[in-house]
Design a protein around this motif. Structure first.
Motif, mmCIF file in Angstrom:
data_model
loop_
_atom_site.group_PDB
_atom_site.id
_atom_site.type_symbol
_atom_site.label_atom_id
_atom_site.label_comp_id
_atom_site.label_asym_id
_atom_site.label_seq_id
_atom_site.Cartn_x
_atom_site.Cartn_y
_atom_site.Cartn_z
ATOM 1 N N THR A 31 -7.619 -11.149 -9.959
ATOM 2 C CA THR A 31 -6.195 -11.449 -10.109
ATOM 3 C C THR A 31 -5.393 -10.257 -9.605
ATOM 4 O O THR A 31 -5.902 -9.136 -9.529
ATOM 5 C CB THR A 31 -5.829 -11.754 -11.574
ATOM 6 N N PHE A 32 -4.122 -10.512 -9.278
ATOM 7 C CA PHE A 32 -3.290 -9.518 -8.611
ATOM 8 C C PHE A 32 -1.930 -9.406 -9.283
ATOM 9 O O PHE A 32 -1.434 -10.360 -9.869
ATOM 10 C CB PHE A 32 -3.100 -9.915 -7.140
ATOM 11 N N ASP A 33 -1.319 -8.215 -9.161
ATOM 12 C CA ASP A 33 0.044 -8.003 -9.650
ATOM 13 C C ASP A 33 1.056 -8.757 -8.802
ATOM 14 O O ASP A 33 2.117 -9.137 -9.280
ATOM 15 C CB ASP A 33 0.402 -6.515 -9.628
ATOM 16 N N GLY A 34 0.744 -8.936 -7.549
ATOM 17 C CA GLY A 34 1.636 -9.652 -6.645
ATOM 18 C C GLY A 34 0.853 -10.399 -5.594
ATOM 19 O O GLY A 34 -0.230 -9.964 -5.186
ATOM 20 N N VAL A 35 1.374 -11.533 -5.192
ATOM 21 C CA VAL A 35 0.778 -12.330 -4.123
ATOM 22 C C VAL A 35 1.901 -12.665 -3.153
ATOM 23 O O VAL A 35 2.967 -13.122 -3.561
ATOM 24 C CB VAL A 35 0.137 -13.631 -4.674
ATOM 25 N N ARG A 76 0.840 -1.205 0.000
ATOM 26 C CA ARG A 76 0.000 0.000 0.000
ATOM 27 C C ARG A 76 0.874 1.253 0.000
ATOM 28 O O ARG A 76 0.589 2.228 -0.687
ATOM 29 C CB ARG A 76 -0.922 -0.006 1.212
ATOM 30 N N SER A 77 1.993 1.231 0.738
ATOM 31 C CA SER A 77 2.870 2.398 0.800
ATOM 32 C C SER A 77 3.510 2.713 -0.547
ATOM 33 O O SER A 77 3.918 3.845 -0.793
ATOM 34 C CB SER A 77 3.946 2.196 1.879
ATOM 35 N N PHE A 78 3.584 1.731 -1.457
ATOM 36 C CA PHE A 78 4.111 1.954 -2.797
ATOM 37 C C PHE A 78 2.999 2.266 -3.804
ATOM 38 O O PHE A 78 3.233 2.292 -5.012
ATOM 39 C CB PHE A 78 4.906 0.735 -3.284
ATOM 40 N N GLY A 79 1.780 2.447 -3.308
ATOM 41 C CA GLY A 79 0.679 2.838 -4.165
ATOM 42 C C GLY A 79 -0.146 1.705 -4.728
ATOM 43 O O GLY A 79 -1.041 1.932 -5.538
ATOM 44 N N TYR A 80 0.133 0.473 -4.325
ATOM 45 C CA TYR A 80 -0.652 -0.662 -4.803
ATOM 46 C C TYR A 80 -1.909 -0.817 -3.963
ATOM 47 O O TYR A 80 -1.930 -0.479 -2.787
ATOM 48 C CB TYR A 80 0.150 -1.960 -4.701
ATOM 49 N N ILE A 95 -6.570 -0.937 3.343
ATOM 50 C CA ILE A 95 -6.381 -2.340 2.974
ATOM 51 C C ILE A 95 -7.732 -3.039 3.070
ATOM 52 O O ILE A 95 -8.423 -2.951 4.080
ATOM 53 C CB ILE A 95 -5.360 -3.041 3.889
ATOM 54 N N GLU A 96 -8.100 -3.730 2.013
ATOM 55 C CA GLU A 96 -9.334 -4.514 2.017
ATOM 56 C C GLU A 96 -9.022 -5.891 2.612
ATOM 57 O O GLU A 96 -8.016 -6.502 2.268
ATOM 58 C CB GLU A 96 -9.859 -4.686 0.589
ATOM 59 N N PHE A 97 -9.874 -6.359 3.480
ATOM 60 C CA PHE A 97 -9.702 -7.691 4.062
ATOM 61 C C PHE A 97 -10.907 -8.553 3.728
ATOM 62 O O PHE A 97 -12.048 -8.106 3.829
ATOM 63 C CB PHE A 97 -9.513 -7.613 5.579
ATOM 64 N N ILE A 98 -10.637 -9.792 3.339
ATOM 65 C CA ILE A 98 -11.673 -10.739 2.946
ATOM 66 C C ILE A 98 -11.567 -11.971 3.831
ATOM 67 O O ILE A 98 -10.477 -12.507 4.021
ATOM 68 C CB ILE A 98 -11.491 -11.164 1.470
ATOM 69 N N CYS A 99 -12.691 -12.412 4.352
ATOM 70 C CA CYS A 99 -12.721 -13.667 5.107
ATOM 71 C C CYS A 99 -13.148 -14.754 4.126
ATOM 72 O O CYS A 99 -14.257 -14.724 3.587
ATOM 73 C CB CYS A 99 -13.707 -13.578 6.269
#
Length: 159
Positions: free
Chosen positions: A43-47, A5-9, A30-34
């Motif tokens: 899909t994500f740029d990084g996991v 998040r600090s890098f803008g993602y 930050i979004e949190f999912i249970c």
């Protein structure tokens, strides 16, 4: 998630345990999912998976790593970290299956084909500072186990 998040993602955290997520939700932005990774459609740029896989039973570890990798966009980056199992005794009583160096590399290799894989391990000296060491091979035996401890192993891979 905080670092990303600090890098803008856009950062998203996922956990099976709602109680754990309640403790994490104090982090703004930050979004949190249970739920389960396997249930995600995004899909994500990084996991990243940091100090998590050792809390999963061995038969399920490969399935979970494959599910995490499946959530990557093309050219996405996958980072996984876990404590380094030095002996047959667990590092923590909360870990259900810890991995040695070869097991860990095999687990990540099972998740798919990679353009590059970088392997690292962390070494703690005299309980004072930790360094990252690029691993071309299995970490060496601890020359002085009272003062030099190989702690974690890290794999960074791209698709």
């Amino acid at each position: 998630a905080d670092l990303m998040r600090s890098f803008g993602y856009k950062a998203t955290g996922i956990d099976l345990n709602e109680r754990t997520l309640k403790m994490a939700r104090f982090r703004p932005g930050i979004e949190f999912i249970c739920g389960k990774v396997e249930e995600l459609t995004e899909t994500f740029d990084g996991v990243t998976s940091v100090d998590m896989i050792e809390h999963v039973h061995q038969p399920e570890q490969a399935t979970l790593v494959k599910a995490m990798v499946a959530r990557l966009k093309t050219n996405g980056v996958f980072l996984i970290d876990t404590p380094f199992r030095r002996t047959s005794a667990a590092v923590s009583k909360h870990h259900v299956w810890e991995l040695g160096f070869e097991e860990f590399a095999w687990l990540v290799d099972q998740a798919g084909s990679w353009k590059t894989i970088d392997k690292y391990y962390t070494v703690r000296f005299h309980d004072t500072y930790t360094v990252f060491v690029k691993a071309n091979d299995k970490p060496p035996e601890n020359p002085d186990p009272n003062n030099v401890i190989i702690e974690n192993q890290i794999i960074i891979a791209t698709r």
